[in-house]
Motif scaffolding. Structure first.
Motif, PDB file in Angstrom:
ATOM      1  N   THR A   3      37.811  48.096  41.380  1.00 25.79           N
ATOM      2  CA  THR A   3      37.222  47.602  42.627  1.00 25.79           C
ATOM      3  C   THR A   3      36.078  46.637  42.314  1.00 25.79           C
ATOM      4  O   THR A   3      35.672  46.493  41.150  1.00 25.79           O
ATOM      5  CB  THR A   3      36.668  48.768  43.467  1.00 25.79           C
ATOM      6  OG1 THR A   3      35.546  49.331  42.767  1.00 25.79           O
ATOM      7  CG2 THR A   3      37.727  49.842  43.690  1.00 25.79           C
ATOM      8  N   ARG A   4      35.513  46.047  43.331  1.00 30.71           N
ATOM      9  CA  ARG A   4      34.408  45.095  43.154  1.00 30.71           C
ATOM     10  C   ARG A   4      33.239  45.741  42.407  1.00 30.71           C
ATOM     11  O   ARG A   4      32.579  45.097  41.595  1.00 30.71           O
ATOM     12  CB  ARG A   4      33.929  44.600  44.518  1.00 30.71           C
ATOM     13  CG  ARG A   4      34.873  43.640  45.216  1.00 30.71           C
ATOM     14  CD  ARG A   4      34.339  43.325  46.607  1.00 30.71           C
ATOM     15  NE  ARG A   4      33.006  42.780  46.575  1.00 30.71           N
ATOM     16  CZ  ARG A   4      32.716  41.496  46.451  1.00 30.71           C
ATOM     17  NH1 ARG A   4      33.692  40.615  46.358  1.00 30.71           N
ATOM     18  NH2 ARG A   4      31.468  41.070  46.415  1.00 30.71           N
ATOM     19  N   TRP A  23      42.273  40.100  31.766  1.00 29.35           N
ATOM     20  CA  TRP A  23      43.355  41.051  32.080  1.00 29.35           C
ATOM     21  C   TRP A  23      43.544  42.038  30.930  1.00 29.35           C
ATOM     22  O   TRP A  23      43.672  43.248  31.130  1.00 29.35           O
ATOM     23  CB  TRP A  23      44.627  40.260  32.354  1.00 29.35           C
ATOM     24  CG  TRP A  23      45.757  41.023  32.950  1.00 29.35           C
ATOM     25  CD1 TRP A  23      46.022  41.225  34.278  1.00 29.35           C
ATOM     26  CD2 TRP A  23      46.820  41.681  32.225  1.00 29.35           C
ATOM     27  NE1 TRP A  23      47.173  41.968  34.433  1.00 29.35           N
ATOM     28  CE2 TRP A  23      47.686  42.259  33.189  1.00 29.35           C
ATOM     29  CE3 TRP A  23      47.130  41.833  30.884  1.00 29.35           C
ATOM     30  CZ2 TRP A  23      48.836  42.966  32.831  1.00 29.35           C
ATOM     31  CZ3 TRP A  23      48.259  42.560  30.532  1.00 29.35           C
ATOM     32  CH2 TRP A  23      49.099  43.106  31.503  1.00 29.35           C
ATOM     33  N   ASN A 130      32.470  35.277  45.232  1.00 29.51           N
ATOM     34  CA  ASN A 130      33.848  34.797  45.067  1.00 29.51           C
ATOM     35  C   ASN A 130      34.374  35.098  43.659  1.00 29.51           C
ATOM     36  O   ASN A 130      35.558  35.412  43.481  1.00 29.51           O
ATOM     37  CB  ASN A 130      33.929  33.289  45.342  1.00 29.51           C
ATOM     38  CG  ASN A 130      33.649  32.971  46.799  1.00 29.51           C
ATOM     39  OD1 ASN A 130      33.789  33.826  47.661  1.00 29.51           O
ATOM     40  ND2 ASN A 130      33.254  31.734  47.074  1.00 29.51           N
ATOM     41  N   ASP A 131      33.490  34.994  42.668  1.00 30.43           N
ATOM     42  CA  ASP A 131      33.903  35.307  41.284  1.00 30.43           C
ATOM     43  C   ASP A 131      34.363  36.763  41.176  1.00 30.43           C
ATOM     44  O   ASP A 131      35.343  37.071  40.492  1.00 30.43           O
ATOM     45  CB  ASP A 131      32.748  35.075  40.307  1.00 30.43           C
ATOM     46  CG  ASP A 131      32.484  33.599  40.054  1.00 30.43           C
ATOM     47  OD1 ASP A 131      33.355  32.770  40.390  1.00 30.43           O
ATOM     48  OD2 ASP A 131      31.394  33.300  39.534  1.00 30.43           O
ATOM     49  N   ASP A 133      35.637  38.622  43.538  1.00 26.84           N
ATOM     50  CA  ASP A 133      36.965  38.735  44.173  1.00 26.84           C
ATOM     51  C   ASP A 133      38.061  38.234  43.233  1.00 26.84           C
ATOM     52  O   ASP A 133      39.128  38.846  43.119  1.00 26.84           O
ATOM     53  CB  ASP A 133      36.995  37.923  45.477  1.00 26.84           C
ATOM     54  CG  ASP A 133      36.221  38.603  46.592  1.00 26.84           C
ATOM     55  OD1 ASP A 133      36.018  39.822  46.502  1.00 26.84           O
ATOM     56  OD2 ASP A 133      35.822  37.896  47.542  1.00 26.84           O
ATOM     57  N   ARG A 134      37.793  37.115  42.590  1.00 28.79           N
ATOM     58  CA  ARG A 134      38.797  36.546  41.667  1.00 28.79           C
ATOM     59  C   ARG A 134      39.050  37.484  40.498  1.00 28.79           C
ATOM     60  O   ARG A 134      40.192  37.676  40.062  1.00 28.79           O
ATOM     61  CB  ARG A 134      38.329  35.186  41.139  1.00 28.79           C
ATOM     62  CG  ARG A 134      38.526  34.043  42.130  1.00 28.79           C
ATOM     63  CD  ARG A 134      37.997  32.737  41.566  1.00 28.79           C
ATOM     64  NE  ARG A 134      38.543  32.414  40.241  1.00 28.79           N
ATOM     65  CZ  ARG A 134      37.858  31.814  39.271  1.00 28.79           C
ATOM     66  NH1 ARG A 134      36.600  31.480  39.446  1.00 28.79           N
ATOM     67  NH2 ARG A 134      38.433  31.547  38.128  1.00 28.79           N
ATOM     68  N   VAL A 136      38.701  40.765  40.380  1.00 31.75           N
ATOM     69  CA  VAL A 136      39.475  41.928  40.847  1.00 31.75           C
ATOM     70  C   VAL A 136      40.940  41.542  40.998  1.00 31.75           C
ATOM     71  O   VAL A 136      41.846  42.303  40.598  1.00 31.75           O
ATOM     72  CB  VAL A 136      38.893  42.442  42.188  1.00 31.75           C
ATOM     73  CG1 VAL A 136      39.833  43.454  42.823  1.00 31.75           C
ATOM     74  CG2 VAL A 136      37.524  43.061  41.975  1.00 31.75           C
ATOM     75  N   GLU A 137      41.178  40.372  41.538  1.00 34.24           N
ATOM     76  CA  GLU A 137      42.556  39.915  41.739  1.00 34.24           C
ATOM     77  C   GLU A 137      43.296  39.777  40.407  1.00 34.24           C
ATOM     78  O   GLU A 137      44.437  40.231  40.262  1.00 34.24           O
ATOM     79  CB  GLU A 137      42.519  38.571  42.479  1.00 34.24           C
ATOM     80  CG  GLU A 137      43.854  38.080  42.948  1.00 34.24           C
ATOM     81  CD  GLU A 137      43.724  36.723  43.638  1.00 34.24           C
ATOM     82  OE1 GLU A 137      44.707  35.995  43.628  1.00 34.24           O
ATOM     83  OE2 GLU A 137      42.647  36.404  44.142  1.00 34.24           O
ATOM     84  N   VAL A 138      42.634  39.172  39.423  1.00 35.23           N
ATOM     85  CA  VAL A 138      43.270  38.994  38.108  1.00 35.23           C
ATOM     86  C   VAL A 138      43.561  40.350  37.466  1.00 35.23           C
ATOM     87  O   VAL A 138      44.673  40.605  36.991  1.00 35.23           O
ATOM     88  CB  VAL A 138      42.369  38.144  37.176  1.00 35.23           C
ATOM     89  CG1 VAL A 138      42.865  38.216  35.728  1.00 35.23           C
ATOM     90  CG2 VAL A 138      42.328  36.703  37.642  1.00 35.23           C
ATOM     91  N   ASN A 140      43.888  43.321  38.753  1.00 37.30           N
ATOM     92  CA  ASN A 140      44.865  44.158  39.452  1.00 37.30           C
ATOM     93  C   ASN A 140      46.259  43.545  39.504  1.00 37.30           C
ATOM     94  O   ASN A 140      47.196  44.162  40.025  1.00 37.30           O
ATOM     95  CB  ASN A 140      44.373  44.470  40.870  1.00 37.30           C
ATOM     96  CG  ASN A 140      43.225  45.472  40.853  1.00 37.30           C
ATOM     97  OD1 ASN A 140      43.109  46.270  39.920  1.00 37.30           O
ATOM     98  ND2 ASN A 140      42.381  45.432  41.856  1.00 37.30           N
ATOM     99  N   SER A 141      46.408  42.373  38.940  1.00 36.95           N
ATOM    100  CA  SER A 141      47.744  41.765  38.887  1.00 36.95           C
ATOM    101  C   SER A 141      48.637  42.592  37.947  1.00 36.95           C
ATOM    102  O   SER A 141      48.206  42.991  36.857  1.00 36.95           O
ATOM    103  CB  SER A 141      47.635  40.328  38.372  1.00 36.95           C
ATOM    104  OG  SER A 141      48.918  39.849  38.061  1.00 36.95           O
TER     105      SER A 141
END
Ligand code: SF4
Length: 165
Positions: A3-4, A23, A130-131, A133-134, A136-138, A140-141
């Protein structure tokens, strides 16, 4: 799932250096301790900047926070990078999140003896948000991000894994 709140300075640094590195790091792949430049960085912290007091924020650990509300980060690289700035910005973000006042960050480049001052503005706060969020997105991919051109992997401690497996 990360999470964040789990995102630390190293996550942000790797996000900027190479999302694939982020990752892998998030999955426990840690060849950094074998890397000479990383060892040099550790030695610098323990000797040249021994008067600094690291601040542990849980997910993030910054080198020093002074009486004028500036974060200090020691860098053993020769030149400032976007990753350095992003990591320092993240530490400022983490401090404000827990109510600690922050003027900004000062990066200390040991080799060149130069410093870079980064005031923490509302724009920088949004950028840091924003960093996160990015990152977390990477992380959790389900699949690893692709490798960049091999030239960009020069000096990366993950190279053996990325290019020999
Ligand atoms: S070796 Fe290259 S692809 Fe692998 S983590 Fe490092 S920079 Fe990224």
């Amino acid at each position: 799932m990360i999470t964040r709140e789990d995102i630390g300075g190293v996550h942000i640094k790797y996000l900027y250096h190479c999302p694939r590195q982020l990752w892998l790091y998030a999955r426990g792949f840690r060849p950094e301790h074998l890397n000479e430049s990383v060892q040099l960085g550790t030695a610098l912290h323990e000797t040249t900047y021994s008067r600094y007091s690291p601040v542990d924020l849980g997910a993030a650990r910054l080198d020093h926070y002074d009486g004028q509300a500036w974060v200090h980060e020691i860098k053993h690289s020769a030149r400032p990078t976007a990753a350095d700035r992003a990591q320092a910005r993240h530490y400022c973000h983490q401090l404000t999140r827990i109510g600690v006042p922050v003027e900004g960050a000062i990066l200390h480049y040991y080799q060149s003896r130069r410093t870079q001052r980064l005031p923490y503005t509302p724009e920088q706060h949004t950028h840091a948000d924003n960093d996160i969020d990015r990152a977390v997105e990477v992380i959790n991919s389900p699949t690893s991000p692709p490798r960049p051109d091999r030239a960009r992997c020069h000096g990366c401690s993950y190279r053996d894994y990325c290019w020999n497996s």
